[in-house]
Design a protein around this motif. Structure first.
Motif, mmCIF file in Angstrom:
data_model
loop_
_atom_site.group_PDB
_atom_site.id
_atom_site.type_symbol
_atom_site.label_atom_id
_atom_site.label_comp_id
_atom_site.label_asym_id
_atom_site.label_seq_id
_atom_site.Cartn_x
_atom_site.Cartn_y
_atom_site.Cartn_z
ATOM 1 N N GLU A 1 2.056 1.881 -3.442
ATOM 2 C CA GLU A 1 0.982 2.398 -4.285
ATOM 3 C C GLU A 1 0.710 3.874 -4.005
ATOM 4 O OE1 GLU A 1 -2.468 -0.050 -3.721
ATOM 5 O OE2 GLU A 1 -1.482 -1.838 -4.530
ATOM 6 N N GLN A 2 0.853 4.283 -2.756
ATOM 7 C CA GLN A 2 0.563 5.659 -2.359
ATOM 8 C C GLN A 2 1.788 6.571 -2.460
ATOM 9 O OE1 GLN A 2 -1.326 5.579 1.501
ATOM 10 N NE2 GLN A 2 -2.905 4.156 0.802
ATOM 11 N N GLU B 1 0.831 -1.206 0.000
ATOM 12 C CA GLU B 1 0.000 0.000 0.000
ATOM 13 C C GLU B 1 0.863 1.252 0.000
ATOM 14 O OE1 GLU B 1 -3.063 0.072 3.046
ATOM 15 O OE2 GLU B 1 -3.406 -2.071 2.753
#
Length: 70
Positions: free
Chosen positions: A17-18, A14
């Motif tokens: 992805e961020q 995550e």
């Protein structure tokens, strides 16, 4: 440590992805490093060795995180 590794792996995924973590950071290696640090802290605690002052930890962790950001 299977569940812990899965959770950490998902968090790193995550984070990538961020844009928190650089895509070049190997997720498996990062997860194993975190697991090793956790185990090491448990061992030190069981030996009665206190951690350094909070400020020292915060500074070090901040530098480590900064080194793996894009």
């Amino acid at each position: 440590f299977g569940l812990q590794s899965q959770i950490l792996g998902a968090l790193f995924g995550e984070g990538k992805e961020q844009g928190v973590f650089d895509d070049a950071v190997d997720t498996e290696a990062a997860v194993q490093l975190c697991t090793a640090l956790s185990l090491g802290m448990l061992v030190l605690g069981s030996l009665g060795i206190d951690p350094p002052p909070r400020k020292g930890w915060e500074d070090l962790i901040g530098r480590l995180v900064a080194s793996v950001t894009p």
